[in-house]
Design an enzyme around this catalytic site. Structure first.
Site, mmCIF file in Angstrom:
data_model
loop_
_atom_site.group_PDB
_atom_site.id
_atom_site.type_symbol
_atom_site.label_atom_id
_atom_site.label_comp_id
_atom_site.label_asym_id
_atom_site.label_seq_id
_atom_site.Cartn_x
_atom_site.Cartn_y
_atom_site.Cartn_z
ATOM 1 N N HIS A 389 13.799 37.154 -7.745
ATOM 2 C CA HIS A 389 13.633 36.046 -8.688
ATOM 3 C C HIS A 389 12.241 35.427 -8.560
ATOM 4 C CE1 HIS A 389 15.145 32.360 -10.869
ATOM 5 N NE2 HIS A 389 14.135 31.833 -10.197
ATOM 6 N N GLU A 390 11.880 35.041 -7.348
ATOM 7 C CA GLU A 390 10.586 34.395 -7.151
ATOM 8 C C GLU A 390 9.429 35.367 -7.397
ATOM 9 O OE1 GLU A 390 10.565 31.356 -7.116
ATOM 10 O OE2 GLU A 390 12.611 30.909 -6.500
ATOM 11 N N HIS A 393 8.459 35.213 -10.995
ATOM 12 C CA HIS A 393 7.516 34.120 -11.262
ATOM 13 C C HIS A 393 6.103 34.509 -10.849
ATOM 14 C CE1 HIS A 393 10.391 31.140 -12.467
ATOM 15 N NE2 HIS A 393 11.031 31.111 -11.307
ATOM 16 N N HIS A 396 4.473 37.173 -13.028
ATOM 17 C CA HIS A 396 4.178 36.513 -14.305
ATOM 18 C C HIS A 396 2.864 35.742 -14.177
ATOM 19 C CE1 HIS A 396 5.801 33.629 -17.685
ATOM 20 N NE2 HIS A 396 4.756 34.329 -18.068
#
Length: 601
Positions: A389-390, A393, A396
């Protein structure tokens, strides 16, 4: 008894390296002094930008350059403080940068009002006169949308100067929640005494022993309930700040103000809440299935996180999790995977829990730094999902910063959670394709369903609570602990249905949710997860054009409006279709899980 290590005892390889930001603390201190000087210089540019296109360019780039240096200092101080919130020196660094934010905001408060004082035609003429300003065209277009909500220069300066004061409630909550709360000793599954912490709490709630779950739940809330009136005071003050700021900027509500900042129309929020409420029956079915499969005479709120399939059959060390993450994300292409590997190799991740470390996980950084990830690692499947998940980020951020100029080198909060939850969906698909053991598959499906529950349903529940307390405060209602707990308890019961007992402690859950201080942030977790379902299906279709469209979203930053970025990626978030797709996926996997779990029972 398990002890949480001091920061100094954590192996260097498991800590992030912040020296690329500043070589040492002395360099940070010197940077602070320089930024203060730059702020004074920029303040003197007031009244110059309308004289010519060249001057508009000079002033605009000077303002951006100042903010760029401020962000660098702020990131360094916040990362240092988060790694050990009990360290007085880094508390001071964080306080210095918070005060510096107010200083810079005051020094530049005139900039946007001066731009907005120009008519659209005047501004466009200045841009046409200076070709270098073309790269700021979208910035000025977006800024123009704020004309009705921008105050006079003196008023903007006054608000900017008070920014540090406006953050007081959030800061107080953060220090109390992360550093000052002392949790009791509880027992783990083996009967060992363990000091309860935020990170360990999540692990104990996944225990297959009901007494362990109950003990951890009641122990944690016993601490929060001691301070529920203090937490009510900090949250009420935060809500009043949001409402005050919205009012003085001529918005109809705090929600409108918060969504306007990301150019998100109200229909996106309203469609989410309405569609989720239309599908609460699926959550009720899942809760009832959980009670049945666990064989519990009563299902409590602390029973909603333990794997229905029993003892977790998948656990990963940090090194194992890194290897699995690379495999799961391979579908995004070799360049994406190479960037993930660089994160692993470059000490960009602060891995393990230490005393005083900020709880939870996040990805941070700014345009001139690498993305950094904070974890509080536990050997679990959830740990792997958090890492992926992180990483969503962080990659991105990497793509955005390497494909956009500084003024577009960040992205809207609204689209931020989509990248992270797309990664989660890709990991789920990878595990379901590679795990053939029925018990493992059931566990993965259970994890997906719990993730959906915790993201789409739970975050929308939070969003409803957040909107309610803002509305009530705006209407003059006092946000006491009893008032908020009464509403929250009833809301929780409506969401989860009659199959679960709403334990009295859960009514105070609002006291331990830091996101209520983030000004209408939580709904974006739900919209992001639902959008990610559609995007992950497009990526997994094998069509290179669809994968490239997704990578285009990662590279877009804020060069276009958030909803336009998502449309180009393949999702129209003003329509309920993406939500319906997500709920259909949930329903399909709920059925598959129910059938499989009953066979294994």
């Amino acid at each position: 008894m398990r002890q949480i290590p001091e920061r100094s005892a954590v192996p260097e390889a498991l800590t992030w390296d912040l020296t690329p930001i500043y070589a040492d603390d002395t360099a940070f201190t010197q940077a602070i002094a320089k930024i203060k000087q730059q702020a004074q210089t920029v303040a003197q540019l007031k009244g110059h930008l309308a004289t010519s296109g060249a001057e508009l360019y000079r002033v605009t780039t000077a303002v951006f350059a100042l903010n760029r240096q401020l962000e660098r200092a702020y990131v360094y101080a916040s990362l240092k403080n988060d790694q050990d919130t009990g360290n007085a020196q880094y508390q001071d660094f964080a306080d210095q940068t918070s005060a510096l934010v107010a200083t810079v905001a005051t020094a530049t408060a005139w900039f946007e009002p001066e731009v907005l004082a120009l008519s659209a035609d005047q501004l466009q003429a200045l841009i046409a006169a200076e070709p270098k300003l073309a790269e700021f065209q979208h910035f000025f277009d977006v800024l123009g949308q704020q004309r009705a909500h921008t105050l006079s220069v003196p008023e903007e300066r006054l608000l900017a100067g008070a920014s540090d004061i406006f953050e007081a409630s959030e800061k107080t909550y953060g220090v109390l929640d992360n550093a000052d709360l002392q949790f009791p000793v509880v027992q783990d599954e083996d009967g060992n005494d363990v000091k309860l912490s935020q990170g360990l709490y999540g692990v104990l709630l996944e225990s297959t022993t009901p007494k362990v779950r109950e003990q951890a739940f009641k122990a944690l809330y016993s601490v929060y309930q001691q301070f529920r009136h203090t937490f009510a005071s900090t949250l009420a003050s935060e809500v009043k700040t949001h409402n005050f700021t919205a009012q003085v900027r001529h918005y109809g509500s705090a929600r409108e103000a918060a969504m306007s900042a990301n150019q998100i129309p109200a229909v996106v929020y309203e469609t989410l809440v309405s569609t989720v409420n239309d599908h609460l029956d699926l959550l009720h079915q899942y809760v009832a299935l959980r009670k049945d499969l666990l064989g519990l005479p009563e299902l409590h709120m602390y029973d909603l996180y333990t794997p229905i399939t029993g003892e977790p059959s998948l656990k990963y060390t940090y090194d194992q999790a890194k290897a699995e993450a690379l495999k799961a994300l391979a579908v995004l292409g070799p360049d994406y995977v190479a960037n993930v590997q660089r994160m692993f190799d470059g000490r960009a991740i602060d891995v393990v829990e230490n005393r005083g470390k900020r709880s939870g996980a996040y990805s941070g950084g700014m345009y001139d730094t690498k993305p950094y990830i904070l974890l509080n690692w536990q050997d679990s499947l959830e740990g792997l999902f958090t890492l992926v998940h992180e990483m969503g980020h962080s990659i991105h951020s990497h793509y955005t910063r390497h494909n956009q100029p500084y003024q577009y080198g960040d992205y809207s909060i609204f689209v931020a959670e989509i990248a992270s939850t797309t990664n989660e969906n890709l990991l789920t698909d990878y595990l379901l394709k590679t795990q053939t053991d029925p018990k493992v598959r059931a566990y993965v499906l259970n994890h997906y369903l719990d993730g959906f529950k915790g993201t789409v349903y739970r975050q929308t529940q939070f969003a409803e609570f957040e909107d309610y307390i803002h509305q009530q405060a705006a209407a003059g209602k006092s946000l006491t602990a009893d008032f908020m707990s009464d509403f929250y308890g009833k809301l929780n019961q409506r969401y989860y249905g009659d199959a679960v007992i709403s334990d009295p402690q859960i009514a105070d859950e609002w006291a331990r949710i830091p996101h209520f201080y983030y000004d209408y942030y939580v709904y974006q977790y739900a919209t992001g997860f639902a959008a990610a379902t559609t995007l992950s299906q497009r990526i997994l279709s094998g069509d290179p054009a669809k994968r490239d469209a997704y990578l285009g979203y990662l590279k877009a930053g804020s060069s276009s409006l958030p909803l336009d970025v998502m449309r180009h990626a393949g999702v129209d978030m003003t329509q309920p279709d993406y939500l319906e797709t997500a709920f259909q996926t949930f329903a399909d996997r709920l059925k598959e899980f129910g059938d499989l779990a009953r066979q294994l029972k």
